[in-house]
Design a protein around this motif. Structure first.
Motif, PDB file in Angstrom:
ATOM      1  N   LYS A  83       0.861  -0.953   0.187  1.00 30.68           N
ATOM      2  CA  LYS A  83      -0.123  -0.007   0.401  1.00 30.68           C
ATOM      3  C   LYS A  83       0.602   1.115   0.159  1.00 30.68           C
ATOM      4  CE  LYS A  83      -3.347  -2.062   2.291  1.00 30.68           C
ATOM      5  NZ  LYS A  83      -5.030  -1.632   3.616  1.00 30.68           N
ATOM      6  N   HIS A  84      -0.228   2.432  -0.233  1.00 25.84           N
ATOM      7  CA  HIS A  84       0.473   3.592  -0.199  1.00 25.84           C
ATOM      8  C   HIS A  84       2.325   3.781  -1.047  1.00 25.84           C
ATOM      9  CE1 HIS A  84      -2.172   3.975   2.856  1.00 25.84           C
ATOM     10  NE2 HIS A  84      -1.248   3.187   3.367  1.00 25.84           N
ATOM     11  N   VAL A  85       2.494   3.234  -1.885  1.00 27.16           N
ATOM     12  CA  VAL A  85       3.286   2.947  -3.610  1.00 27.16           C
ATOM     13  C   VAL A  85       3.164   4.638  -4.484  1.00 27.16           C
ATOM     14  CG1 VAL A  85       5.059   2.237  -4.693  1.00 27.16           C
ATOM     15  CG2 VAL A  85       3.844   0.787  -3.158  1.00 27.16           C
ATOM     16  N   VAL A  86       4.194   5.467  -3.941  1.00 28.16           N
ATOM     17  CA  VAL A  86       3.963   6.271  -4.569  1.00 28.16           C
ATOM     18  C   VAL A  86       5.056   6.765  -6.214  1.00 28.16           C
ATOM     19  CG1 VAL A  86       3.962   9.063  -5.256  1.00 28.16           C
ATOM     20  CG2 VAL A  86       3.093   7.876  -2.908  1.00 28.16           C
ATOM     21  N   HIS A  87       5.058   7.016  -6.952  1.00 29.12           N
ATOM     22  CA  HIS A  87       6.039   6.820  -8.088  1.00 29.12           C
ATOM     23  C   HIS A  87       5.340   8.352  -9.075  1.00 29.12           C
ATOM     24  CE1 HIS A  87       9.159   5.345 -11.012  1.00 29.12           C
ATOM     25  NE2 HIS A  87       7.643   5.603 -12.136  1.00 29.12           N
ATOM     26  N   ASP A  88       6.145   9.212  -9.479  1.00 29.75           N
ATOM     27  CA  ASP A  88       6.127  10.066 -10.490  1.00 29.75           C
ATOM     28  C   ASP A  88       6.399   9.369 -11.791  1.00 29.75           C
ATOM     29  OD1 ASP A  88       6.927  11.890 -12.227  1.00 29.75           O
ATOM     30  OD2 ASP A  88       6.907  13.460 -10.316  1.00 29.75           O
ATOM     31  N   CYS A  89       5.412   8.704 -12.805  1.00 34.20           N
ATOM     32  CA  CYS A  89       6.021   8.691 -14.186  1.00 34.20           C
ATOM     33  C   CYS A  89       6.894   9.702 -14.756  1.00 34.20           C
ATOM     34  CB  CYS A  89       4.386   7.873 -14.679  1.00 34.20           C
ATOM     35  SG  CYS A  89       3.153   6.900 -13.986  1.00 34.20           S
ATOM     36  N   GLY A  90       6.803  10.744 -14.815  1.00 28.52           N
ATOM     37  CA  GLY A  90       7.388  12.040 -15.478  1.00 28.52           C
ATOM     38  C   GLY A  90       6.382  12.298 -16.866  1.00 28.52           C
ATOM     39  N   VAL A  91       7.378  12.963 -17.669  1.00 31.77           N
ATOM     40  CA  VAL A  91       6.171  13.484 -18.801  1.00 31.77           C
ATOM     41  C   VAL A  91       6.828  12.808 -20.665  1.00 31.77           C
ATOM     42  CG1 VAL A  91       5.366  15.671 -16.871  1.00 31.77           C
ATOM     43  CG2 VAL A  91       7.642  15.612 -18.787  1.00 31.77           C
ATOM     44  N   SER A  92       7.519  12.264 -19.672  1.00 30.56           N
ATOM     45  CA  SER A  92       7.760  11.415 -21.526  1.00 30.56           C
ATOM     46  C   SER A  92       6.796  10.773 -21.795  1.00 30.56           C
ATOM     47  CB  SER A  92       9.728  11.061 -21.914  1.00 30.56           C
ATOM     48  OG  SER A  92       9.570  10.002 -20.956  1.00 30.56           O
ATOM     49  N   ARG A  93       6.264   9.898 -21.540  1.00 29.11           N
ATOM     50  CA  ARG A  93       4.840   8.817 -21.638  1.00 29.11           C
ATOM     51  C   ARG A  93       4.117   9.491 -20.693  1.00 29.11           C
ATOM     52  NH1 ARG A  93       6.576   4.992 -26.092  1.00 29.11           N
ATOM     53  NH2 ARG A  93       4.113   4.292 -25.448  1.00 29.11           N
ATOM     54  N   SER A  94       2.378   9.240 -21.465  1.00 32.36           N
ATOM     55  CA  SER A  94       1.425   8.834 -20.355  1.00 32.36           C
ATOM     56  C   SER A  94       1.553   8.279 -19.003  1.00 32.36           C
ATOM     57  CB  SER A  94       0.182   9.082 -20.811  1.00 32.36           C
ATOM     58  OG  SER A  94      -0.028   8.186 -20.839  1.00 32.36           O
ATOM     59  N   ILE A  95       0.628   8.059 -18.236  1.00 36.82           N
ATOM     60  CA  ILE A  95       0.842   7.182 -17.183  1.00 36.82           C
ATOM     61  C   ILE A  95       0.120   5.229 -17.503  1.00 36.82           C
ATOM     62  CG2 ILE A  95      -1.121   6.399 -15.558  1.00 36.82           C
ATOM     63  CD1 ILE A  95      -0.992   9.515 -14.173  1.00 36.82           C
ATOM     64  N   GLY A  96      -0.891   5.721 -18.721  1.00 32.49           N
ATOM     65  CA  GLY A  96      -1.464   4.386 -19.389  1.00 32.49           C
ATOM     66  C   GLY A  96      -0.169   3.545 -19.572  1.00 32.49           C
ATOM     67  N   TYR A  97       0.901   4.038 -19.938  1.00 35.22           N
ATOM     68  CA  TYR A  97       2.503   3.282 -20.544  1.00 35.22           C
ATOM     69  C   TYR A  97       2.556   2.473 -19.104  1.00 35.22           C
ATOM     70  CZ  TYR A  97       6.456   2.373 -21.750  1.00 35.22           C
ATOM     71  OH  TYR A  97       8.349   1.721 -21.988  1.00 35.22           O
ATOM     72  N   PHE A  98       2.401   3.014 -18.129  1.00 37.85           N
ATOM     73  CA  PHE A  98       2.064   2.190 -16.811  1.00 37.85           C
ATOM     74  C   PHE A  98       1.581   0.749 -16.590  1.00 37.85           C
ATOM     75  CE2 PHE A  98       4.666   5.699 -17.260  1.00 37.85           C
ATOM     76  CZ  PHE A  98       6.506   5.877 -17.216  1.00 37.85           C
ATOM     77  N   LEU A  99       0.853   1.705 -16.558  1.00 40.26           N
ATOM     78  CA  LEU A  99      -0.672   1.142 -16.174  1.00 40.26           C
ATOM     79  C   LEU A  99      -0.812  -0.833 -16.464  1.00 40.26           C
ATOM     80  CD1 LEU A  99      -3.484   3.127 -16.279  1.00 40.26           C
ATOM     81  CD2 LEU A  99      -2.725   2.370 -14.317  1.00 40.26           C
ATOM     82  N   GLU A 100      -0.557  -1.149 -17.922  1.00 32.54           N
ATOM     83  CA  GLU A 100      -0.775  -1.602 -18.869  1.00 32.54           C
ATOM     84  C   GLU A 100      -0.040  -2.530 -17.766  1.00 32.54           C
ATOM     85  OE1 GLU A 100      -0.321  -4.293 -21.947  1.00 32.54           O
ATOM     86  OE2 GLU A 100      -1.759  -3.006 -22.540  1.00 32.54           O
ATOM     87  N   PRO A 101       1.537  -2.651 -17.912  1.00 27.51           N
ATOM     88  CA  PRO A 101       2.043  -4.343 -17.024  1.00 27.51           C
ATOM     89  C   PRO A 101       1.860  -4.283 -15.728  1.00 27.51           C
ATOM     90  CG  PRO A 101       3.862  -2.128 -17.725  1.00 27.51           C
ATOM     91  CD  PRO A 101       1.797  -1.827 -18.680  1.00 27.51           C
ATOM     92  N   LEU A 102       1.738  -2.900 -14.682  1.00 25.89           N
ATOM     93  CA  LEU A 102       1.031  -2.762 -13.506  1.00 25.89           C
ATOM     94  C   LEU A 102       0.323  -3.776 -12.825  1.00 25.89           C
ATOM     95  CD1 LEU A 102       1.048   0.806 -12.080  1.00 25.89           C
ATOM     96  CD2 LEU A 102       2.763  -1.164 -11.238  1.00 25.89           C
ATOM     97  N   ILE A 103      -1.066  -3.665 -13.769  1.00 26.32           N
ATOM     98  CA  ILE A 103      -1.705  -4.409 -13.497  1.00 26.32           C
ATOM     99  C   ILE A 103      -1.810  -5.586 -13.623  1.00 26.32           C
ATOM    100  CG2 ILE A 103      -4.520  -4.996 -14.344  1.00 26.32           C
ATOM    101  CD1 ILE A 103      -4.906  -1.878 -15.619  1.00 26.32           C
ATOM    102  N   VAL A 104      -1.542  -6.665 -14.851  1.00 26.30           N
ATOM    103  CA  VAL A 104      -1.003  -7.780 -14.850  1.00 26.30           C
ATOM    104  C   VAL A 104      -0.227  -8.251 -13.152  1.00 26.30           C
ATOM    105  CG1 VAL A 104       0.046  -9.828 -16.309  1.00 26.30           C
ATOM    106  CG2 VAL A 104      -1.212  -8.035 -16.940  1.00 26.30           C
ATOM    107  N   LEU A 105       0.833  -7.375 -13.455  1.00 26.55           N
ATOM    108  CA  LEU A 105       1.955  -7.063 -12.076  1.00 26.55           C
ATOM    109  C   LEU A 105       1.433  -7.457 -10.619  1.00 26.55           C
ATOM    110  CD1 LEU A 105       4.975  -5.611 -13.394  1.00 26.55           C
ATOM    111  CD2 LEU A 105       5.156  -8.030 -12.910  1.00 26.55           C
ATOM    112  N   GLY A 106       0.651  -6.648 -10.723  1.00 26.12           N
ATOM    113  CA  GLY A 106      -0.532  -6.180  -9.091  1.00 26.12           C
ATOM    114  C   GLY A 106      -0.614  -8.035  -8.591  1.00 26.12           C
ATOM    115  N   LEU A 107      -1.535  -8.464  -9.564  1.00 26.17           N
ATOM    116  CA  LEU A 107      -1.819 -10.003  -9.800  1.00 26.17           C
ATOM    117  C   LEU A 107      -1.367 -11.088  -8.873  1.00 26.17           C
ATOM    118  CD1 LEU A 107      -4.755 -10.249 -12.694  1.00 26.17           C
ATOM    119  CD2 LEU A 107      -4.944  -9.307 -10.832  1.00 26.17           C
ATOM    120  N   PHE A 108      -0.077 -10.881  -9.312  1.00 25.33           N
ATOM    121  CA  PHE A 108       0.873 -11.599  -8.325  1.00 25.33           C
ATOM    122  C   PHE A 108       1.752 -11.389  -7.536  1.00 25.33           C
ATOM    123  CE2 PHE A 108      -0.534 -12.624 -12.854  1.00 25.33           C
ATOM    124  CZ  PHE A 108      -1.267 -14.572 -13.135  1.00 25.33           C
ATOM    125  N   GLY A 109       1.730 -10.847  -6.868  1.00 21.01           N
ATOM    126  CA  GLY A 109       2.485 -10.239  -5.509  1.00 21.01           C
ATOM    127  C   GLY A 109       1.722 -10.933  -4.302  1.00 21.01           C
TER     128      GLY A 109
END
Length: 379
Positions: A83-109
């Motif tokens: 919980k309470h993990v915070v990440h700044d994705c920067g501005v060279s790509r949008s949050i969507g770039y990070f969301l897809e892999p995160l959603i899959v990885l989160g399931l196997f945490g």
């Protein structure tokens, strides 16, 4: 214990996918020649940011990058979640770039994941956070992911080039494994939903987009609702922009989406391009019509998901238990084909691909690799 050999790969293409599959399959990788011949060689800021994100949600993960950034060694660790993990994705790509892999990885945490991501919420390169909320999360529910605890909250919006958006993603852990699916019935479109947004521009832009999109849809379907989400003040991020995200829901529970955002380009290398872009942003009426047309094109292609979700669909099928999954998609996208190749290399799962000439769609079948969530705590 012998040294585990790394899988050797070349080039920068599909880097995010390679890192995701490397983590899921616990395969160390060595990637060489990352944009070695480019004017700016090596890893881009968003790729480095994604590596930092993997370090935050994993334990014992090792990342080594050479001085020029053209060579990357990655040894995956165990996905911890938390919980309470915070990440700044920067501005060279949008949050969507990070969301897809995160959603899959989160399931196997080991623990459920709750993470706050900051950056660009809507742009024209990656799927928007609205699309993830309306389309991506329902796809996961098909595969047996518990809907409780699976959510994406949009707290503030941010478009390029300044960003300033913030979302909170919550992903529950799998108690055992995903569920194999037979999902070949697209059904008929029964309703269209959507949301428009605007930041630091007139709210009238949203009404114009809705009017333009409805002008096309209402000839075909009575049940069309497009909501507005006008942000002002600190919730509107740092740059002006507007956009629309549309979803068609079918009688068999498929969600087909299309979205776009209009904003000033991220001025990466050439300032002239940025100046050119500033001269003519697409008017809101045109973007409404354009996205309505694109959504109708996605529906016409057939398949149970739209072209941007093909890769995720194939990946979920490959991670299922050792049972047959069968899905129907429209024309295979280049990214979808890349995902199929990487799944074969990392997980050893091969798909049987059979075109259906009657509907001009493609049916894919595979036996999953049976990935279980071994990280979770056993009570």
């Amino acid at each position: 214990m012998g040294k585990i050999s790394s899988m050797k790969l070349k080039g920068s293409q599909n880097l995010r996918l390679r890192l995701l599959l490397s983590t899921l399959s616990s395969t160390p990788i060595l990637i060489e020649d990352i944009r070695a011949d480019a004017t700016w060689p090596g890893l881009r800021p968003h790729e480095v940011s994604f590596l930092r994100l993997l370090e935050k949600i994993s334990d014992d993960c090792v990342v080594e990058i050479n001085e020029t950034g053209t060579k990357l060694k990655y040894k995956p660790g165990n996905v911890m979640g938390g919980k309470h993990v915070v990440h700044d994705c920067g501005v060279s790509r949008s949050i969507g770039y990070f969301l897809e892999p995160l959603i899959v990885l989160g399931l196997f945490g080991k623990k459920p994941l709750s993470i706050r991501l900051r950056g660009i919420t809507n742009d024209s390169k990656d799927p928007s956070v609205d699309t993830f909320r309306s389309t991506t999360l329902p796809i996961l529910k098909r595969f047996g992911v518990n809907p409780e605890g699976l959510e994406l909250k949009i707290e503030s919006r941010g478009v390029a080039p300044g960003g300033g958006g913030e979302v909170v993603l919550s992903v529950p852990i799998l108690q055992d494994s995903l569920r194999a699916v037979t999902w070949i019935d697209e059904g008929m479109v029964k309703r269209i939903r959507g949301v428009t947004f605007s930041t630091r521009v007139s709210v009238q832009f949203e009404n114009t987009m809705i009017h333009a999109a409805r002008g096309i849809f209402n000839r075909l379907l009575p049940d069309v609702h497009i909501f507005t989400d006008h942000k002002a003040g600190p919730l509107a991020g740092k740059s002006p922009g507007y956009g629309i995200s549309l979803v068609a829901e079918t009688t068999s529970g498929c969600f087909i989406s299309a979205d776009n955002a209009v904003c000033y380009a991220q001025g990466e290398e050439e300032a002239e391009i940025e100046d050119e872009e500033k001269k003519d942003l697409i008017p809101p009426e045109d973007i409404g019509k354009q996205m309505a047309g694109i959504l109708l094109g996605e529906i016409e292609q057939g398949g149970v998901v739209d072209s941007t979700h093909q890769g995720l669909l194939f990946l979920l099928c490959a991670l299922c238990p050792q049972d047959v999954s069968k899905v129907r998609v429209g024309k295979l996208s280049p990214y979808g084909i890349g995902v199929l190749r990487h799944i074969r290399d990392f997980l050893g799962v091969k798909f049987v691909i059979k075109p259906d000439p009657l509907t001009e769609t493609v049916i894919l079948k595979c036996v999953g690799c049976g990935l279980k969530n071994l990280s979770r705590k056993v009570s």
